[in-house]
Design a protein around this motif. Structure first.
Motif, mmCIF file in Angstrom:
data_model
loop_
_atom_site.group_PDB
_atom_site.id
_atom_site.type_symbol
_atom_site.label_atom_id
_atom_site.label_comp_id
_atom_site.label_asym_id
_atom_site.label_seq_id
_atom_site.Cartn_x
_atom_site.Cartn_y
_atom_site.Cartn_z
ATOM 1 N N ALA A 194 41.040 33.860 33.048
ATOM 2 C CA ALA A 194 40.119 35.003 33.128
ATOM 3 C C ALA A 194 39.227 34.875 34.358
ATOM 4 O O ALA A 194 39.016 33.788 34.884
ATOM 5 C CB ALA A 194 39.271 35.062 31.860
ATOM 6 N N ARG A 195 38.705 35.996 34.853
ATOM 7 C CA ARG A 195 37.745 35.997 35.963
ATOM 8 C C ARG A 195 36.517 36.777 35.536
ATOM 9 O O ARG A 195 36.644 37.982 35.336
ATOM 10 C CB ARG A 195 38.340 36.607 37.230
ATOM 11 N N PRO A 196 35.340 36.175 35.450
ATOM 12 C CA PRO A 196 35.121 34.743 35.591
ATOM 13 C C PRO A 196 35.719 33.967 34.414
ATOM 14 O O PRO A 196 35.957 34.559 33.360
ATOM 15 C CB PRO A 196 33.588 34.634 35.603
ATOM 16 N N PRO A 197 35.939 32.664 34.590
ATOM 17 C CA PRO A 197 36.576 31.886 33.514
ATOM 18 C C PRO A 197 35.646 31.586 32.331
ATOM 19 O O PRO A 197 36.114 31.094 31.317
ATOM 20 C CB PRO A 197 37.000 30.591 34.216
#
Lengths: 212, 292
Positions: A194-197
């Motif tokens: 994911a972004r951000p993680p």
């Protein structure tokens, strides 16, 4: 006390707002971290807010320590805009940790009272650190303070809810810890794809609720 | 597609690339090669290397099932190609069935193999570096592992890049975040004393043996957890100094007396257990001049 600007190795500048953890010092660090990102300081590759400090990782080929420190002082002296509110999160917890009874006892409470007091107010995400997605939340009011355990557990799984030093922490990966294990959650604050993680950011608000 | 088969591998053999910087605020340190200079030299020498290479420790044996350019560097290992001795560092073009065997030599803890092709492995947060502490990205390698390599990359003739850092001499440091928490006497002794590299070392940190008892009486301090950078020298509650390395935890609460400068961290990583190490404080400006 004015913030202290110190080198951290030859590629780091640390802006330290206090020597011990307080709500004010933590808020100052989070606020400055946001302003440093927005300002786009020269040669700075990474802005990292910590509990009471902000690390600027910089490229010495682009900017020297003294010039960057000057830029930081300018930014510190500019009037701070009111901090934008962070996101709100609700974290369901099974309070079934091995240390729950002992922690409650240390505080002179029964476990149910401890859990109720623990969940009473919203907490702030103070910082992410130590391990992927590991968050420190706090600060709990004065009576809710216990020291760390004398012995370190070599490994607790991701989703472990920890308690020490006026803070609640959530693990996202297996780690060793000297904090007290008070519960577990299915909430996972780390997803490398994911972004951000991570979902929780310093300055966000967290509320814990009991999962029966 | 060329496949590489690992026939033997020492402990802590892993895939590394230039590292995974930029994620400290999410609790992730940058990892990457323990000896960055050696990793880069091996890549440059091929004249067109894939971004990912193998970091090995106490030896590595592999064979390829097709043509593959490779170069090795770091420390001083002994290398044979199909049983014939080769120099170190080295580069060569492998043919199908060729076997490369690397065993420890005169010095160093870490060596690198780079290839004239990409190692096909998924990137995690933009990098293929193995973070051994967070269990993130890349992978640890063991005998029997097979790595798939992409098509051969375009190569140009490249001379062997020379290592610039001096091999001998004190390990240079910048005074650390908590230096002033230590007594003047402890700070003076830290500079004047010889420490010994201990046998407990990994990608996270290297324990030092404090023979002269510099930190024998260091009081266990209760500090607020703060940012760590590679090279930080932290003193545990029992007085043991640890130099934190590439897979360091992003934050920590032990007092840190000094930080090994970037120009000397590769060289420090290559010091074997039993080696004597002395620390020499320098200014930030001097350390930065040494980086270019």
């Amino acid at each position: 006390m004015p913030p202290l600007l110190v080198p951290l190795g030859d590629c780091g500048l640390l802006i330290r707002f206090a020597e011990s953890l307080s709500d004010a010092a933590n808020a100052a660090a989070i606020g400055f971290g946001r302003r440093a990102i927005a300002a786009g300081l020269p040669g700075v590759m990474e802005v990292v807010p910590n509990l009471v400090s902000v690390l600027l990782r910089y490229d010495p080929r682009q900017v020297g320590f003294d010039r960057l420190a000057g830029e930081v002082r300018l930014l510190l002296s500019a009037p701070a805009e009111p901090a934008a509110a962070g996101a709100n999160h609700l974290v369901p917890v099974r309070f079934d940790g091995d240390d729950l009874d002992e922690v409650a006892q240390q505080l002179g409470m029964d476990p149910a009272t401890f859990v109720a007091t623990h969940n009473a107010g919203p907490l702030r995400v103070l910082a992410t650190g130590f391990a992927p997605g590991f968050v420190y939340c706090g600060l709990h009011a004065d009576p809710m303070r216990v020291a760390r355990r004398a012995a370190v557990r070599p490994r607790v799984p991701g989703g472990t809810v920890l308690f020490a030093a006026g803070q609640t922490a959530i693990t996202s990966t297996p780690i060793p810890t000297g904090w007290h294990v008070i519960g577990h959650t299915a909430f996972c604050n780390f997803d490398a794809s994911a972004r951000p993680p991570t979902q929780l950011a310093a300055g966000d608000t967290v509320r814990f609720e009991t999962l029966e | 597609m060329t496949k590489l088969r690992i026939l033997s591998a020492g402990p802590m053999t892993s895939l590394q690339d230039a590292g995974r910087p930029g994620w400290l605020a999410h609790g992730i340190s940058a990892s990457g090669p323990m000896d960055r200079g050696a990793f880069e030299r091996a890549g440059l020498w091929i004249g067109g290397a894939g971004p990912t290479g193998i970091e090995f420790t106490q030896g590595l044996t592999f064979e390829a099932d097709g043509p593959l350019a490779f170069a090795v560097d770091g420390g001083a290992y002994r290398l044979t190609l199909n049983g014939a001795k080769r120099s170190w560092p080295s580069r060569a073009l492998l043919r199908a069935g060729d076997r490369v065997e690397i065993v420890p030599g005169a010095h160093g803890n870490y060596g690198y193999v780079r290839f004239g092709a990409d190692i096909e492995i998924e990137a995690v947060l933009g990098s293929r570096a193995t973070n051994s502490v967070a269990g993130l990205g890349g992978r640890a390698l063991a005998p029997g592992d097979i790595l798939c390599l992409g098509p051969a990359l375009a190569r140009r003739t490249a001379p062997h890049p020379r290592a610039t850092a001096p091999i001998e001499g004190a390990t240079r440091v910048i005074w650390g975040l908590h230096a002033e928490r230590f007594s003047l006497e402890a700070r003076q002794q830290f500079v004047g004393s010889a420490f010994v590299v201990g046998s407990r070392m990994d990608r996270m940190g290297v324990r030092l043996i404090d023979r002269s008892g510099v930190f024998r009486d260091a009081a266990a301090l209760s500090l607020v957890s703060d940012a760590i950078v590679p090279g930080d020298i932290q003193i545990l509650g029992d007085g043991t100094p640890i130099v934190l390395m590439r897979d360091h935890q992003p934050t920590g609460g032990y007092p840190r007396i000094a930080t090994v400068i970037n120009a000397d961290l590769d060289r420090f990583a290559q010091l074997r257990p039993g080696a004597e190490v002395r620390f020499l404080p320098v200014t930030v400006t001097h350390a930065q001049e040494l980086m270019t």
